[in-house]
Enzyme design. Structure first.
Site, mmCIF file in Angstrom:
data_model
loop_
_atom_site.group_PDB
_atom_site.id
_atom_site.type_symbol
_atom_site.label_atom_id
_atom_site.label_comp_id
_atom_site.label_asym_id
_atom_site.label_seq_id
_atom_site.Cartn_x
_atom_site.Cartn_y
_atom_site.Cartn_z
ATOM 1 N N GLU A 1 -30.795 -9.149 -2.069
ATOM 2 C CA GLU A 1 -29.878 -8.397 -2.923
ATOM 3 C C GLU A 1 -29.244 -9.328 -3.966
ATOM 4 O OE1 GLU A 1 -27.098 -6.290 -0.238
ATOM 5 O OE2 GLU A 1 -28.549 -6.830 1.328
ATOM 6 N N HIS B 1 -30.527 -2.461 -2.621
ATOM 7 C CA HIS B 1 -30.533 -2.723 -1.178
ATOM 8 C C HIS B 1 -31.889 -2.371 -0.551
ATOM 9 C CE1 HIS B 1 -28.864 -2.919 2.939
ATOM 10 N NE2 HIS B 1 -27.825 -3.507 2.384
ATOM 11 N N HIS C 1 -20.340 -1.601 0.174
ATOM 12 C CA HIS C 1 -21.501 -0.954 -0.437
ATOM 13 C C HIS C 1 -21.216 0.416 -1.070
ATOM 14 C CE1 HIS C 1 -24.022 -4.164 0.721
ATOM 15 N NE2 HIS C 1 -24.368 -3.759 1.934
#
Length: 352
Positions: free
Chosen positions: A316, A178, A108
């Site tokens: 996502e 997210h 991420h």
């Protein structure tokens, strides 16, 4: 009618964080902030007309800066969302080492991903346009990457989001959002999450290890708890699939040139629903397992709410995780002169 307004800027150290909000006659309102180019709140009426915020978040900007990693509430993720095995990849025979922030892997955006930047802002009619220059070598990635994120809200209760990127060198890009949702309300907790009905347009998921890093293989969903081609109750899914529901679903018959139906969630007690459309091949479906759980202290959220395990779910839209290390996955490579475009729509509704 849709009205867009700007709040007075908030101060974060020496920076000014800007906040914008759309209000619609349909009762929907959406707020975004320049810090992390994040979705701050999404208010939706229920079947009785009662409005609730259905997006998990914080009241103060400092929390987005200090405690929003790795939870990433409301935040876009870049340059790469999800995982890269062993935090390395090759381009044209050269090995690149990126941030090793998830065990031995990359996750991420790295140590300070796009959620940790205060983005530039322009207003274009009803659209809020955020932009950020990620310089060559940031988090280990090659190339100067110019990224634009465009938000727009329309009267038909749709939140439009578009990611656009260009690069000065051959690189990899996989941008995504997210945000955590709970259609019962951001403060409704796990019991409301379990009441949701899930539908995902996918006939297979990417197979992976205990860290959810793909191994290049696929698992057909037929006969498994991951078969969401017909609606399933989330409480039943989590009980049958195990508490860690955190997998990449491959969108059936996706087309990068158009918006494809990806998923639908609805919450029968409130009547609120959410449909997701995207031009991306994958969907990471996550039900908040890694949020704190007793006896841990809850994550301090908006309005004094303590967010715990299964407080919200993420949808996502993305390329497949670790795509650069699997030639049989859609390519995440972006070259100079090319334009990366990721479009997604969050279509909210109220079932009467």
């Amino acid at each position: 009618m849709v009205r867009l307004r700007e709040y007075a800027p908030r101060t974060l150290g020496s920076e000014k964080v800007r906040q914008f909000q759309w209000d619609t006659d349909s009762g929907m309102s959406v707020s975004v902030i320049s810090y992390g180019a994040a979705v701050y709140s999404i208010h939706i009426p229920d079947k009785k007309g009662i409005v609730a915020d259905v997006c998990l978040g914080y009241d103060d900007i400092e929390s987005y800066a200090k405690i929003n990693t790795p939870t990433l509430l409301g935040a876009p993720v870049g340059r790469v969302i999800n995982r890269i095995r062993d935090a390395r990849f090759q381009l044209d025979g050269q090995t690149y080492h990126v941030a090793q922030n998830f065990g031995r892997h990359f996750l991420h955006g790295g140590y300070e991903g796009f959620n940790k930047k205060n983005w530039n802002v322009e207003i274009d009619g009803n659209r809020v346009v955020f932009s950020y220059l990620s310089k060559d070598g940031e988090e280990g990635f090659p190339g100067d990457l110019i990224t634009t994120i465009i938000y727009e809200v329309t009267e038909d209760m749709i939140l439009h989001q578009e990611f656009i990127a260009t690069t000065s060198k051959k690189t990899i890009v996989n941008l995504g959002n997210h945000a955590y949702f709970n259609l019962g309300g951001h403060d409704a907790g796990a019991e409301a999450l379990y009441e949701h009905i899930a539908l995902i347009n996918s006939d297979k998921i990417t197979d992976g290890d205990e860290d959810f890093v793909p191994n290049g293989e696929f698992i057909a969903v037929g006969g498994t708890p991951f078969d969401l081609r017909t609606p399933k109750r989330l409480g039943d899914l989590i009980r049958n699939a195990g508490p860690i529901f955190h997998h990449n679903f491959c969108v059936t018959n996706y087309n990068e040139k158009t918006l494809n139906f990806v998923a639908r969630m609805n919450h029968p007690p409130s009547g609120r629903s959410l449909e997701v459309y995207s031009n991306q091949p994958g969907l990471q479906f996550y039900t908040g397992y890694y949020l704190p759980h007793p006896p841990e202290l809850p994550l301090p959220g908006r309005g004094g709410t303590g967010y715990r395990r299964h407080a919200g779910f993420c949808l996502e839209t993305q390329n497949y995780p670790d795509a650069i290390n699997h030639p049989n996955f859609p390519s995440p490579i972006l070259k100079p002169g090319e334009v990366y475009k990721h479009r997604v729509q969050y279509r909210f509704g109220v079932d009467k």
